[in-house]
Design an enzyme around this catalytic site. Sequence first.
Site, PDB file in Angstrom:
ATOM      1  N   ASP A  51       2.958   5.608  -6.707  1.00  0.00           N
ATOM      2  CA  ASP A  51       4.226   5.465  -5.974  1.00  0.00           C
ATOM      3  C   ASP A  51       5.447   5.384  -6.876  1.00  0.00           C
ATOM      4  O   ASP A  51       6.571   5.408  -6.389  1.00  0.00           O
ATOM      5  CB  ASP A  51       4.177   4.221  -5.090  1.00  0.00           C
ATOM      6  CG  ASP A  51       3.220   4.411  -3.931  1.00  0.00           C
ATOM      7  OD1 ASP A  51       3.285   5.478  -3.306  1.00  0.00           O
ATOM      8  OD2 ASP A  51       2.415   3.513  -3.671  1.00  0.00           O
ATOM      9  N   HIS A  93      -2.218  -1.900 -10.064  1.00  0.00           N
ATOM     10  CA  HIS A  93      -3.171  -1.315  -9.119  1.00  0.00           C
ATOM     11  C   HIS A  93      -4.432  -2.152  -9.124  1.00  0.00           C
ATOM     12  O   HIS A  93      -4.828  -2.659 -10.173  1.00  0.00           O
ATOM     13  CB  HIS A  93      -3.505   0.133  -9.507  1.00  0.00           C
ATOM     14  CG  HIS A  93      -4.069   0.917  -8.387  1.00  0.00           C
ATOM     15  ND1 HIS A  93      -5.406   0.873  -8.058  1.00  0.00           N
ATOM     16  CD2 HIS A  93      -3.480   1.738  -7.483  1.00  0.00           C
ATOM     17  CE1 HIS A  93      -5.606   1.649  -7.008  1.00  0.00           C
ATOM     18  NE2 HIS A  93      -4.463   2.180  -6.634  1.00  0.00           N
ATOM     19  N   HIS A  99       0.880  -1.186   0.000  1.00  0.00           N
ATOM     20  CA  HIS A  99       0.000   0.000   0.000  1.00  0.00           C
ATOM     21  C   HIS A  99       0.909   1.225   0.000  1.00  0.00           C
ATOM     22  O   HIS A  99       1.601   1.488  -0.957  1.00  0.00           O
ATOM     23  CB  HIS A  99      -0.933  -0.106   1.215  1.00  0.00           C
ATOM     24  CG  HIS A  99      -2.042   0.893   1.280  1.00  0.00           C
ATOM     25  ND1 HIS A  99      -2.395   1.711   0.243  1.00  0.00           N
ATOM     26  CD2 HIS A  99      -2.912   1.199   2.297  1.00  0.00           C
ATOM     27  CE1 HIS A  99      -3.414   2.481   0.601  1.00  0.00           C
ATOM     28  NE2 HIS A  99      -3.743   2.192   1.848  1.00  0.00           N
TER      29      HIS A  99
HETATM   30  N1  CMC Z   1       4.876  -6.578 -10.740  1.00  0.00           N
HETATM   31  C1  CMC Z   1       4.751  -7.750 -11.394  1.00  0.00           C
HETATM   32  N2  CMC Z   1       3.600  -8.414 -11.556  1.00  0.00           N
HETATM   33  C2  CMC Z   1       2.508  -7.859 -11.000  1.00  0.00           C
HETATM   34  C3  CMC Z   1       2.564  -6.642 -10.300  1.00  0.00           C
HETATM   35  C4  CMC Z   1       3.799  -5.994 -10.182  1.00  0.00           C
HETATM   36  N3  CMC Z   1       3.897  -4.843  -9.536  1.00  0.00           N
HETATM   37  N4  CMC Z   1       1.319  -6.330  -9.844  1.00  0.00           N
HETATM   38  C5  CMC Z   1       0.525  -7.316 -10.251  1.00  0.00           C
HETATM   39  N5  CMC Z   1       1.242  -8.251 -10.949  1.00  0.00           N
HETATM   40  C6  CMC Z   1       0.725  -9.455 -11.604  1.00  0.00           C
HETATM   41  C7  CMC Z   1       0.458 -10.559 -10.587  1.00  0.00           C
HETATM   42  O1  CMC Z   1       1.587 -11.375 -10.406  1.00  0.00           O
HETATM   43  C8  CMC Z   1      -0.693 -11.267 -11.216  1.00  0.00           C
HETATM   44  O2  CMC Z   1      -0.183 -12.077 -12.258  1.00  0.00           O
HETATM   45  P1  CMC Z   1      -0.828 -13.544 -12.542  1.00  0.00           P
HETATM   46  O3  CMC Z   1      -2.230 -13.253 -13.004  1.00  0.00           O
HETATM   47  O4  CMC Z   1       0.067 -14.131 -13.566  1.00  0.00           O
HETATM   48  O5  CMC Z   1      -0.793 -14.259 -11.223  1.00  0.00           O
HETATM   49  C9  CMC Z   1      -1.509 -10.164 -11.878  1.00  0.00           C
HETATM   50  O6  CMC Z   1      -0.545  -9.119 -12.162  1.00  0.00           O
HETATM   51  C10 CMC Z   1      -2.614  -9.597 -10.981  1.00  0.00           C
HETATM   52  O7  CMC Z   1      -2.014  -9.202  -9.739  1.00  0.00           O
HETATM   53  P2  CMC Z   1      -2.729  -9.234  -8.331  1.00  0.00           P
HETATM   54  O8  CMC Z   1      -1.689  -9.317  -7.265  1.00  0.00           O
HETATM   55  O9  CMC Z   1      -3.801 -10.265  -8.359  1.00  0.00           O
HETATM   56  O10 CMC Z   1      -3.417  -7.796  -8.304  1.00  0.00           O
HETATM   57  P3  CMC Z   1      -4.013  -7.058  -7.054  1.00  0.00           P
HETATM   58  O11 CMC Z   1      -5.087  -6.167  -7.543  1.00  0.00           O
HETATM   59  O12 CMC Z   1      -4.359  -8.031  -5.963  1.00  0.00           O
HETATM   60  O13 CMC Z   1      -2.764  -6.208  -6.501  1.00  0.00           O
HETATM   61  C11 CMC Z   1      -1.234  -4.472  -6.130  1.00  0.00           C
HETATM   62  C12 CMC Z   1      -2.620  -4.844  -6.688  1.00  0.00           C
HETATM   63  C13 CMC Z   1      -1.104  -2.953  -6.124  1.00  0.00           C
HETATM   64  C14 CMC Z   1      -1.102  -4.966  -4.681  1.00  0.00           C
HETATM   65  C15 CMC Z   1      -0.148  -5.116  -7.029  1.00  0.00           C
HETATM   66  O14 CMC Z   1      -0.261  -4.642  -8.343  1.00  0.00           O
HETATM   67  C16 CMC Z   1       1.251  -4.892  -6.473  1.00  0.00           C
HETATM   68  O15 CMC Z   1       1.729  -5.661  -5.642  1.00  0.00           O
HETATM   69  N6  CMC Z   1       1.983  -3.826  -6.967  1.00  0.00           N
HETATM   70  C17 CMC Z   1       3.274  -3.504  -6.444  1.00  0.00           C
HETATM   71  C18 CMC Z   1       3.128  -2.747  -5.134  1.00  0.00           C
HETATM   72  C19 CMC Z   1       2.679  -1.331  -5.351  1.00  0.00           C
HETATM   73  O16 CMC Z   1       3.173  -0.619  -6.210  1.00  0.00           O
HETATM   74  N7  CMC Z   1       1.704  -0.901  -4.536  1.00  0.00           N
HETATM   75  C20 CMC Z   1       1.170   0.445  -4.560  1.00  0.00           C
HETATM   76  C21 CMC Z   1      -0.264   0.448  -4.958  1.00  0.00           C
HETATM   77  S1  CMC Z   1      -0.819   2.097  -5.393  1.00  0.00           S
HETATM   78  C22 CMC Z   1      -0.841   2.924  -3.906  1.00  0.00           C
HETATM   79  C23 CMC Z   1      -2.025   2.623  -3.108  1.00  0.00           C
HETATM   80  O17 CMC Z   1      -3.162   2.934  -3.525  1.00  0.00           O
HETATM   81  O18 CMC Z   1      -1.848   2.046  -2.017  1.00  0.00           O
END
Ligand code: CMC
Length: 426
Positions: free
Chosen positions: A360, A304, A265
């Site tokens: 971020d 995101h 987050h």
């Molecule tokens: N790098 C590589 N792969 C990713 C990333 C990433 N940053 N984010 C998502 N994926 C892939 C993930 O591995 C999955 O692939 P597969 O379908 O093959 O398993 C697919 O994309 C969907 O990901 P998810 O984890 O199911 O998506 P989510 O909606 O649960 O997670 C997130 C959203 C923000 C937690 C995630 O994108 C992430 O971990 N990003 C990096 C951390 C980050 O930058 N966070 C700040 C978020 S913005 C600030 C805020 O609002 O808090």
Amino acid sequence: MTDSLSVRDNRTGAEGELPIADGAIRATDLRQFAVGDERLAAYDPGFMNTAACRSSITYIDGEKGILEYRGYPIDQLAEKSTYLETAYLLLHGELPTPPQLAEWEQAVNSHRRLPDNVKTLIHGFRFDAHPMAMMMSAVASFHTFYPDSRNIHDKESRYVNILRLIGKMPTLAAFAYRHAVGRPFVYPDDRLSYTENFLAMLFQGSEPRYATDPRLVRALEVLFILHADHEQNCSTNAVRSVASAGNDPYTSAGAGIGALFGPLHGGANEAVLKMLREIGSLDRVPEFIEAVKAGRVRMMGFGHRVYKNYDPRARIIKATTREVFDAVGVNPLLKIALELERIALEDEYFVKRRLYPNVDFYSGLIYEALSFPPSMFTVLFAVPRTAGWMAQWAEGVTDPEQKIARPMQIYTGKPTRDYEGLYDRN
Ligand code: CMC
């Protein structure tokens, strides 16, 4: 005829109509399909498709990359507004008139000072304690200094305690920082604006009056506006959830700070800088991209839950980096960030998953250019997000539809069994 979803339960042949309002069915309407004791519930870890409240504060269209506060597009607010004006908008629903804004600024700024005991609390932390831990504990302690804050059904009490928290957050953040670097606290200066005073409390040395480049003050103002709210994100959900048990704004905001601390987050911008440093040079970017695609690491600052398009905040922050770097010189890590973005926007792995830079990705580069250490990055998210948390807190506690947050579970443990004496177990 009202909109509805026709449902047929093929376990029993039972049929029913689930009314659709505002694009949602009520999960409790599924209860009519229970078979004896066997209920029918919705399973949704992480609330991927569940609305937990009605809200009129912030609108996001993740497909189109749109973010609006009370109907105003984020790019217009970032260009024309100030943080305190935006905070007023979030809390009151309308932009202020000039006298309303003057009164609001005066009221917030009059609450900038911290109780003496809070300073003692900060001094009680080790020098290397993370400032988010100091923020979390100090904010959670505030209701002990302002016990009227527990009176959450009183409008006047809600208002004054919201003002207090918004006023005190920069002071608390600055004191946490000064404690970590071993420098004496600098007290609020009533002649300075909210953001300029924050910079002064952080960075003032022995000079009689702190002065900084107005471009840097404006950059911080823009970052504060962009971070002010983001509808039902993880920390806002934590705030609303804790508030739903009847809690005051401070206890609720303390929970929000805890949620924001997580690297998925608010902690992501700190993680972005760490990632850029580990990559170290442009020639190592392809190797890093391969590691991301192989699932060994995540590209921090990318992806995101809601935005499946370029995060509008990231676009504005990217533009702001230019102004900041004009004032203080270019952060050499920018080149690596730009190259990561260029590759990712063309690479099938990211394109297929619709992963774009989020808020971020570039903000850490600016914070570093403004001389903030990485441990302060999440604090710089928490300070402005307080306006959003408070608007959401007030909306939640005054919403007649709200109930204590208490999700169900699907039990996967053992069936009922008898206790065995210690020496009877195998
Ligand atoms: N790098 C590589 N792969 C990713 C990333 C990433 N940053 N984010 C998502 N994926 C892939 C993930 O591995 C999955 O692939 P597969 O379908 O093959 O398993 C697919 O994309 C969907 O990901 P998810 O984890 O199911 O998506 P989510 O909606 O649960 O997670 C997130 C959203 C923000 C937690 C995630 O994108 C992430 O971990 N990003 C990096 C951390 C980050 O930058 N966070 C700040 C978020 S913005 C600030 C805020 O609002 O808090």
